[in-house]
Design a protein around this motif. Structure first.
Motif, PDB file in Angstrom:
ATOM      1  N   ASN A 308      82.207 -10.058  20.754  1.00 15.31           N
ATOM      2  CA  ASN A 308      80.951  -9.846  20.151  1.00 15.31           C
ATOM      3  C   ASN A 308      80.538  -8.427  19.771  1.00 15.31           C
ATOM      4  O   ASN A 308      80.372  -7.556  20.801  1.00 15.31           O
ATOM      5  CB  ASN A 308      79.808 -10.564  20.763  1.00 15.31           C
ATOM      6  CG  ASN A 308      78.348 -10.258  20.326  1.00 15.31           C
ATOM      7  OD1 ASN A 308      78.226  -9.968  19.340  1.00 15.31           O
ATOM      8  ND2 ASN A 308      77.402 -10.733  21.013  1.00 15.31           N
ATOM      9  N   LYS A 309      80.736  -7.833  18.499  1.00 17.18           N
ATOM     10  CA  LYS A 309      80.675  -6.450  18.262  1.00 17.18           C
ATOM     11  C   LYS A 309      78.997  -6.159  18.795  1.00 17.18           C
ATOM     12  O   LYS A 309      78.975  -4.787  18.800  1.00 17.18           O
ATOM     13  CB  LYS A 309      80.839  -6.190  16.844  1.00 17.18           C
ATOM     14  CG  LYS A 309      82.359  -6.280  16.388  1.00 17.18           C
ATOM     15  CD  LYS A 309      82.651  -5.911  15.087  1.00 17.18           C
ATOM     16  CE  LYS A 309      84.213  -6.191  14.839  1.00 17.18           C
ATOM     17  NZ  LYS A 309      84.485  -5.598  13.461  1.00 17.18           N
ATOM     18  N   ASP A 310      78.067  -6.841  18.857  1.00 17.49           N
ATOM     19  CA  ASP A 310      76.712  -6.597  19.307  1.00 17.49           C
ATOM     20  C   ASP A 310      76.537  -6.894  20.457  1.00 17.49           C
ATOM     21  O   ASP A 310      75.347  -6.682  20.870  1.00 17.49           O
ATOM     22  CB  ASP A 310      75.966  -7.144  18.132  1.00 17.49           C
ATOM     23  CG  ASP A 310      76.135  -6.956  16.729  1.00 17.49           C
ATOM     24  OD1 ASP A 310      76.243  -5.764  16.374  1.00 17.49           O
ATOM     25  OD2 ASP A 310      76.092  -7.861  15.713  1.00 17.49           O
ATOM     26  N   ALA A 311      77.517  -6.995  21.393  1.00 13.80           N
ATOM     27  CA  ALA A 311      77.375  -7.301  22.761  1.00 13.80           C
ATOM     28  C   ALA A 311      76.724  -6.178  23.489  1.00 13.80           C
ATOM     29  O   ALA A 311      76.871  -4.923  23.076  1.00 13.80           O
ATOM     30  CB  ALA A 311      78.550  -7.964  23.311  1.00 13.80           C
ATOM     31  N   ALA A 312      75.717  -6.332  24.350  1.00 10.98           N
ATOM     32  CA  ALA A 312      75.344  -5.184  25.320  1.00 10.98           C
ATOM     33  C   ALA A 312      76.286  -4.703  26.044  1.00 10.98           C
ATOM     34  O   ALA A 312      76.964  -5.746  27.039  1.00 10.98           O
ATOM     35  CB  ALA A 312      74.016  -5.960  26.108  1.00 10.98           C
ATOM     36  N   PRO A 313      76.356  -3.389  26.245  1.00  9.25           N
ATOM     37  CA  PRO A 313      77.480  -3.221  27.344  1.00  9.25           C
ATOM     38  C   PRO A 313      77.254  -3.406  28.698  1.00  9.25           C
ATOM     39  O   PRO A 313      76.136  -3.336  29.076  1.00  9.25           O
ATOM     40  CB  PRO A 313      77.414  -1.480  27.090  1.00  9.25           C
ATOM     41  CG  PRO A 313      76.870  -1.198  25.873  1.00  9.25           C
ATOM     42  CD  PRO A 313      75.772  -2.647  25.538  1.00  9.25           C
ATOM     43  N   LYS A 314      78.362  -3.645  29.435  1.00  7.55           N
ATOM     44  CA  LYS A 314      78.053  -4.212  30.916  1.00  7.55           C
ATOM     45  C   LYS A 314      78.755  -3.307  31.954  1.00  7.55           C
ATOM     46  O   LYS A 314      78.564  -3.389  33.116  1.00  7.55           O
ATOM     47  CB  LYS A 314      78.957  -5.670  30.885  1.00  7.55           C
ATOM     48  CG  LYS A 314      78.358  -6.567  30.216  1.00  7.55           C
ATOM     49  CD  LYS A 314      78.881  -7.978  30.876  1.00  7.55           C
ATOM     50  CE  LYS A 314      77.997  -9.271  30.276  1.00  7.55           C
ATOM     51  NZ  LYS A 314      78.663 -10.530  30.683  1.00  7.55           N
ATOM     52  N   LEU A 315      79.412  -2.139  31.222  1.00  2.00           N
ATOM     53  CA  LEU A 315      79.975  -1.167  32.174  1.00  2.00           C
ATOM     54  C   LEU A 315      80.447   0.054  31.298  1.00  2.00           C
ATOM     55  O   LEU A 315      80.663  -0.011  30.129  1.00  2.00           O
ATOM     56  CB  LEU A 315      81.213  -1.808  32.939  1.00  2.00           C
ATOM     57  CG  LEU A 315      82.127  -0.711  33.865  1.00  2.00           C
ATOM     58  CD1 LEU A 315      81.144  -0.496  35.252  1.00  2.00           C
ATOM     59  CD2 LEU A 315      83.254  -1.466  34.303  1.00  2.00           C
ATOM     60  N   CYS A 316      80.249   1.081  31.751  1.00  2.00           N
ATOM     61  CA  CYS A 316      80.488   2.596  31.349  1.00  2.00           C
ATOM     62  C   CYS A 316      81.452   3.299  32.280  1.00  2.00           C
ATOM     63  O   CYS A 316      81.199   3.482  33.370  1.00  2.00           O
ATOM     64  CB  CYS A 316      79.323   3.330  31.146  1.00  2.00           C
ATOM     65  SG  CYS A 316      79.658   4.954  30.387  1.00  2.00           S
ATOM     66  N   PHE A 317      82.497   3.757  31.660  1.00  2.00           N
ATOM     67  CA  PHE A 317      83.625   4.507  32.244  1.00  2.00           C
ATOM     68  C   PHE A 317      83.591   6.070  31.729  1.00  2.00           C
ATOM     69  O   PHE A 317      83.557   5.986  30.452  1.00  2.00           O
ATOM     70  CB  PHE A 317      84.918   3.934  32.169  1.00  2.00           C
ATOM     71  CG  PHE A 317      85.288   3.098  33.330  1.00  2.00           C
ATOM     72  CD1 PHE A 317      85.372   3.560  34.533  1.00  2.00           C
ATOM     73  CD2 PHE A 317      85.751   1.772  33.009  1.00  2.00           C
ATOM     74  CE1 PHE A 317      85.757   2.675  35.642  1.00  2.00           C
ATOM     75  CE2 PHE A 317      86.176   0.796  34.040  1.00  2.00           C
ATOM     76  CZ  PHE A 317      86.117   1.455  35.336  1.00  2.00           C
ATOM     77  N   MET A 318      83.553   6.987  32.388  1.00  2.00           N
ATOM     78  CA  MET A 318      83.681   8.420  32.276  1.00  2.00           C
ATOM     79  C   MET A 318      84.729   9.021  32.887  1.00  2.00           C
ATOM     80  O   MET A 318      84.602   8.689  34.166  1.00  2.00           O
ATOM     81  CB  MET A 318      82.151   9.108  32.320  1.00  2.00           C
ATOM     82  CG  MET A 318      80.988   8.797  31.449  1.00  2.00           C
ATOM     83  SD  MET A 318      81.174   9.119  29.717  1.00  2.00           S
ATOM     84  CE  MET A 318      81.011  10.809  29.802  1.00  2.00           C
ATOM     85  N   GLY A 319      85.483   9.660  32.400  1.00  2.00           N
ATOM     86  CA  GLY A 319      86.515  10.224  33.143  1.00  2.00           C
ATOM     87  C   GLY A 319      87.970   9.879  32.940  1.00  2.00           C
ATOM     88  O   GLY A 319      88.564   9.386  33.803  1.00  2.00           O
ATOM     89  N   CYS A 320      88.395   9.834  31.627  1.00  2.25           N
ATOM     90  CA  CYS A 320      89.935   9.411  31.317  1.00  2.25           C
ATOM     91  C   CYS A 320      90.317  10.213  30.327  1.00  2.25           C
ATOM     92  O   CYS A 320      90.135  10.203  29.226  1.00  2.25           O
ATOM     93  CB  CYS A 320      89.952   8.104  30.964  1.00  2.25           C
ATOM     94  SG  CYS A 320      91.531   7.460  30.601  1.00  2.25           S
TER      95      CYS A 320
END
Length: 429
Positions: A308-320
């Motif tokens: 679902n391209k309009d899904a609300a994000p459930k997790l964010c990763f920073m640092g890759c």
């Protein structure tokens, strides 16, 4: 046995079994690898430490475990101590019961076993797990001209470009073979000719380009070629300070993952470019111009593979790759400020900042650590890519500003500013 390569008496003796059958096989692997790429000889590995790419105890990696055990049993260990890519698991990173079950029982069930093998082979320390081994805090920063036997594409491109060391884009296992043998084949980025640029990249943007986006554009355009980048020093200056090195860390990781770049030169900034300038550019070099429109074109063409391209994000990763100390501190300020503007006390999307264990150790000594914790952001030593390899995690709408993570997983890319907006205020702009 006949070899195309010119070998020294020492190397021939090892191949003939002077140091045992297993060591002979290691040396033969290094020689055969070099012959595939037309290397004429082997050269000594001169760095103090090595870096390996395989850090994860996947059940399916039985052949790797068997190979490692053969080396250990024969007493054929690395001539150098080494660091290794990040661990795949951290209980502090959000995961539901089923995701944890998959991680622990079907994916990384051999993690402890494999880490014990790594220790037997020469792991630097219990916390030498990171993709940014070259950070000052980690103690594995090679010097200019050092010959390496590293794998991990983002570390190799940083070592070659920012530090001026010499290393090819080796695969896993070949990295440890070169370290054990003490030699690597001389071809490609180990040669003066192989380090010359066949692309001139002209930066003509109206503002400082996003590191991960710029690296992506260049990587996809030049692929495995060496680019000589002009105009970026306007935004970064002429000294490799913490800010410039942090930028180039993320920039290089994107060139290496979105393409196959193992070395880049930044005019007026990186060591070889400052020393040799345009002498590094081949006569028939192609020109690639990057302006605001080109970066927008690249960004707009990234595929979104969420169900679902309009899904609300459930997790964010920073640092890759892993965040630097400078990034952790600056992002603490940015998150605090944005939350205050939004009238929120904590991030509204579960957010994980990943960094090397020893970088996190230094960060935790600063007042920023408690301030960041108060915002709800989690810090971890995990490899986000290994987390996303879990099929249940791959189904989640995960966001990131890492073009490497975007390329190898289902995570969706946003710029740093867009990420900050989403985790503190919601929305994409």
């Amino acid at each position: 046995m006949e070899y195309k390569m010119i070998l020294t008496d020492e190397q021939k003796a090892i191949l003939d079994g002077s140091k045992g059958e297993v060591m002979a096989k290691v040396m033969e692997s290094v020689v055969r690898y070099g012959e595939l790429f037309g290397a004429q000889r082997l050269v000594k590995v001169t760095s103090k430490y090595n870096h390996l790419v395989t850090s994860f105890g996947l059940k399916m990696m039985t052949p790797v475990f068997d190979l490692m055990q053969q080396l250990i049993d024969a007493g054929v260990v690395s001539g150098q101590q080494f660091s290794v890519d990040p661990r795949p698991l951290d209980k502090n990173v959000p995961a539901n019961f089923l995701q944890k079950f998959i991680f622990n029982n079907f994916m990384y069930s051999k993690q402890d076993f494999y880490e014990n093998q790594l220790k037997s082979l020469g792991l630097m320390s219990d916390d030498a797990f990171t993709c940014t081994c070259y950070m000052e805090e980690m103690g594995n920063k090679p010097s200019k001209g050092d010959v390496l036997s590293w794998a991990e594409s983002s570390a190799v491109v940083y070592a070659n470009s920012v530090l001026g060391a010499r290393c090819n884009r080796n695969s896993g296992i070949i990295d440890i073979m070169g370290s054990i043998a003490g030699f690597v084949p001389e071809f490609g980025l180990l040669t003066d000719e192989g380090r010359k640029a066949s692309f001139i990249v002209e930066i003509k943007t109206t503002k400082k380009p996003e590191a991960q986006l710029l690296g992506s554009a260049i990587g996809m355009h030049v692929m495995e070629a060496v680019p000589y980048v002009k105009g970026l020093d306007k935004w970064l200056g002429n000294e490799l300070d913490d800010a410039a090195c942090t930028y180039l860390k993320d920039f290089g990781a994107a060139t290496a993952s979105n393409g196959a770049v193992g070395l880049y030169h930044i005019d007026g900034l990186t060591p070889e470019a400052k020393e040799l300038g345009e002498k590094l550019i081949k006569e028939d070099a192609q020109v690639y111009v990057i302006d605001d429109a080109e970066l927008k074109r690249v960004y707009d063409n990234y595929p979104v593979i969420w169900k679902n391209k309009d899904a609300a994000p459930k997790l964010c990763f920073m640092g890759c790759p892993h965040m630097s100390l400078e990034q952790l501190k600056s992002w603490t300020d940015r998150v605090e400020t944005a939350l205050k503007e939004a009238g929120n006390k904590k991030v509204i999307i579960p957010t994980v900042f990943t960094a090397a264990p020893k970088v996190l150790e230094e960060f935790n000594k600063t007042d920023c650590a408690q301030r960041l914790k108060a915002t709800g952001v989690i810090t971890s030593y995990i490899c986000p890519l290994m987390y996303m390899n879990n099929p249940l995690c791959a189904k989640m709408p995960v966001i990131t500003s890492s073009n490497k993570l975007r390329t190898y997983t289902t995570a969706r890319y946003y710029t740093d500013d867009e990420i900050l907006m989403q985790i503190t205020k919601g929305g994409k702009k």
